[in-house]
Design a protein around this motif. Structure first.
Motif, PDB file in Angstrom:
ATOM      1  N   ASP A 179       9.323  -3.728  -5.605  1.00  0.00           N
ATOM      2  CA  ASP A 179       8.192  -3.556  -6.519  1.00  0.00           C
ATOM      3  C   ASP A 179       6.838  -3.688  -5.823  1.00  0.00           C
ATOM      4  O   ASP A 179       5.790  -3.685  -6.476  1.00  0.00           O
ATOM      5  CB  ASP A 179       8.289  -4.535  -7.688  1.00  0.00           C
ATOM      6  N   GLY A 180       6.839  -3.803  -4.483  1.00  0.00           N
ATOM      7  CA  GLY A 180       5.588  -3.849  -3.729  1.00  0.00           C
ATOM      8  C   GLY A 180       5.054  -5.231  -3.453  1.00  0.00           C
ATOM      9  O   GLY A 180       4.029  -5.377  -2.769  1.00  0.00           O
ATOM     10  N   GLU A 189      -1.183  -5.969  -3.008  1.00  0.00           N
ATOM     11  CA  GLU A 189      -0.489  -5.301  -4.105  1.00  0.00           C
ATOM     12  C   GLU A 189       0.076  -3.961  -3.639  1.00  0.00           C
ATOM     13  O   GLU A 189      -0.487  -3.292  -2.781  1.00  0.00           O
ATOM     14  CB  GLU A 189      -1.449  -5.082  -5.281  1.00  0.00           C
ATOM     15  N   ASN A 190       1.211  -3.601  -4.201  1.00  0.00           N
ATOM     16  CA  ASN A 190       1.818  -2.295  -3.954  1.00  0.00           C
ATOM     17  C   ASN A 190       2.045  -2.032  -2.467  1.00  0.00           C
ATOM     18  O   ASN A 190       1.718  -0.963  -1.947  1.00  0.00           O
ATOM     19  CB  ASN A 190       0.954  -1.179  -4.553  1.00  0.00           C
ATOM     20  N   CYS A 191       2.612  -3.019  -1.802  1.00  0.00           N
ATOM     21  CA  CYS A 191       2.917  -2.867  -0.376  1.00  0.00           C
ATOM     22  C   CYS A 191       4.105  -1.914  -0.215  1.00  0.00           C
ATOM     23  O   CYS A 191       5.079  -1.989  -0.967  1.00  0.00           O
ATOM     24  CB  CYS A 191       3.238  -4.234   0.225  1.00  0.00           C
ATOM     25  N   GLN A 192       4.043  -1.030   0.763  1.00  0.00           N
ATOM     26  CA  GLN A 192       5.148  -0.109   0.983  1.00  0.00           C
ATOM     27  C   GLN A 192       5.860  -0.340   2.305  1.00  0.00           C
ATOM     28  O   GLN A 192       7.008   0.081   2.472  1.00  0.00           O
ATOM     29  CB  GLN A 192       4.670   1.342   0.924  1.00  0.00           C
ATOM     30  N   ASP A 205      -0.262  -0.712   2.274  1.00  0.00           N
ATOM     31  CA  ASP A 205      -0.082  -0.555   0.832  1.00  0.00           C
ATOM     32  C   ASP A 205       0.001   0.928   0.463  1.00  0.00           C
ATOM     33  O   ASP A 205      -0.137   1.813   1.318  1.00  0.00           O
ATOM     34  CB  ASP A 205      -1.183  -1.276   0.050  1.00  0.00           C
ATOM     35  N   HIS A 206       0.230   1.205  -0.817  1.00  0.00           N
ATOM     36  CA  HIS A 206       0.440   2.581  -1.258  1.00  0.00           C
ATOM     37  C   HIS A 206      -0.842   3.400  -1.265  1.00  0.00           C
ATOM     38  O   HIS A 206      -0.794   4.615  -1.476  1.00  0.00           O
ATOM     39  CB  HIS A 206       1.086   2.593  -2.638  1.00  0.00           C
TER      40      HIS A 206
END
Length: 464
Positions: free
Chosen positions: A249-250, A278-281, A296-297
């Motif tokens: 979920d990042g 947040e929103n780490c890929q 991140d994204h």
């Protein structure tokens, strides 16, 4: 499950100072690269072309009884006709995994591995492996059935058990059903198919994430602070004295030396602690540095930890339009970039325009059309596409005006996403293997700007 690649590709020009003496003809033939390094000195490089593997550098050539030539890397005959799927290294040794599941190791004369200046096959009967991970003085091997084995130093229990160190006979750790392994300087990590993380070995800074600083000689289950998490674990990595965990979920968590949030009283997190990204890929560490990197994204890179014995760094977003973890490592004032694993190398054309509407692309909270390509989709806004492209203006004023799904058959996901990314940011990366698809797309969509970029790339390639 094989190792998740940290970088899908890296611009080889990042290493232009390292490769300034190599014949240009050879550099163009390189398709993947791994830099072998340690904190105190650079060892060299392994290069892969379409049909062979090469060593470059005084030290690595000495390990392999090859004569270093600054103008021409030396071919490693034992790897002829073999496809390399992973490379990793520790202190004075490097390990190679081939697609037939075999593992080879080379080391210095001063190391305990005693490979006698050859690339030596690690013999384990008929076993075949799908992943490797190197600590500073030990090695983990993941067999294709999910069983984890270990080799090397066992001072802190990183091989498991109270046995002596083992440099020539693999040790069964007792772990099964594992899909990802990772190593720090003296600790080991494993992620199972049931979404459990096990850690063992050195724990002086809480890098095992078990709530204390006691070493472990048997794999121990890592628990998150609230007792559970609501997401699958995507990846695990380890730095010198720390560990980092990425969730699907990042969310990203860290434990051990210098894991944020840092305060003056307690610089080390002894349990997995949420890192405010947040929103780490994706993320990257190496077993000889205290630095961690994350992406991140929104294509922003972050760093935290300690570099070159300086004070601990708080979490920081890196400046610039970075395109890889190797480029991010160069931005940290490292003499030469780091490759975090085996990395594909490319020549690219880069465009930089001072526009960015990236928040309008792939935004699940704000879209009215999705492009479907195989089993993937790209989300976008029709109004923006109509403003930026005559083709889309015609498309969404005709039969597709009320249609919120467009199926793309003629282009791959990567090519089509790159084109939409260009429309939203002004940036595009053109590569040798996809140039003709971009030319076709530019013709089909009547995009003169894309065609001009393709022509510029072709001219650059001809000049080279």
């Amino acid at each position: 499950m094989k190792k998740i690649p940290t970088d899908t590709d890296v611009d080889i020009e990042l290493f232009q100072d390292d490769f300034k003496d190599i014949d240009q003809e050879f550099i163009i033939s390189i398709v993947s690269i791994f830099k072998i390094a340690k904190e105190s000195k650079e060892i060299g490089f392994l290069f892969m072309t379409d049909d062979a593997t090469y060593a470059y550098g005084d030290v690595i050539c000495e390990w392999l009884s090859l004569e270093h030539d600054p103008k021409r890397p030396q071919q490693i005959d034992i790897l002829n006709d073999k496809k390399i799927i992973q490379v990793d290294s520790g202190n004075e040794f490097v390990v190679v995994l081939t697609d037939d599941g075999l593992v080879y190791l080379a080391s210095s004369d001063d190391s305990e591995w005693q490979t006698y200046n050859t690339l030596q096959l690690i013999t384990t009967g008929n076993d075949r492996f799908e992943m490797i991970a190197c600590g500073q003085h030990h090695l983990l091997l993941l067999r294709q059935d999910g069983t984890v084995f270990a080799l090397g130093d066992n001072e802190f229990g990183q091989l498991t058990g109270n046995s002596e160190s083992s440099y020539d006979t693999v040790v069964n750790t007792g772990l099964n059903n594992v899909k990802i392994i990772a190593c720090g300087e003296g600790h080991s990590l494993a992620l199972t198919n049931t979404n459990e993380i096990y850690s063992w070995g050195r724990n002086e800074d809480g890098q095992l994430g078990l709530g204390d600083t006691d070493d472990r000689r048997t794999p121990s289950l890592v628990s998150f602070p609230d007792g559970s998490i609501n997401s699958q674990i995507k990846n695990i990595v380890a730095g010198e004295w720390h560990s980092v965990f990425l969730l699907e979920d990042g969310q990203i968590f860290g434990c051990g030396y210098g894991q944020p949030p840092i305060n003056n009283n307690e610089p080390n997190a002894k349990v997995p602690t949420k890192i405010p990204i947040e929103n780490c890929q994706s993320m990257a560490c190496t077993n000889y540095l205290h630095i961690s990197l994350a992406l991140d994204h929104s294509s922003h890179y972050y760093e935290w930890g300690r570099l070159n014995y300086k004070k601990l760094l708080p979490l920081k977003k890196l400046d610039g339009q970075l395109k890889s973890f190797a480029a991010a490592s160069a931005a940290m004032v490292i003499e030469s970039p780091i490759t975090f694993g085996l990395t594909s190398t490319i020549y690219v054309f880069d465009l930089h325009d001072p526009i960015s509407f990236i928040q309008l692309l792939n935004n699940p909270d704000n879209y009215d059309v999705e492009f479907v390509i195989g089993d993937k989709r790209i989300l976008a806004l029709k109004c923006y596409l109509k403003m930026t492209s005559k083709y889309y203006k015609r498309m969404f004023s005709g039969d597709w005006q009320k249609d919120n799904r467009v199926t793309i058959h003629d282009y791959t996901y990567d090519v089509y996403y790159s084109y939409l990314h260009m429309l939203h940011t002004g940036r595009i990366r053109i590569k040798q293997y996809n140039i003709f698809k971009f030319i076709d797309l530019a013709n089909c969509y009547g995009d003169k700007r894309l065609m001009k970029h393709c022509q510029t790339f072709m001219q650059k390639l001809i000049n080279q």
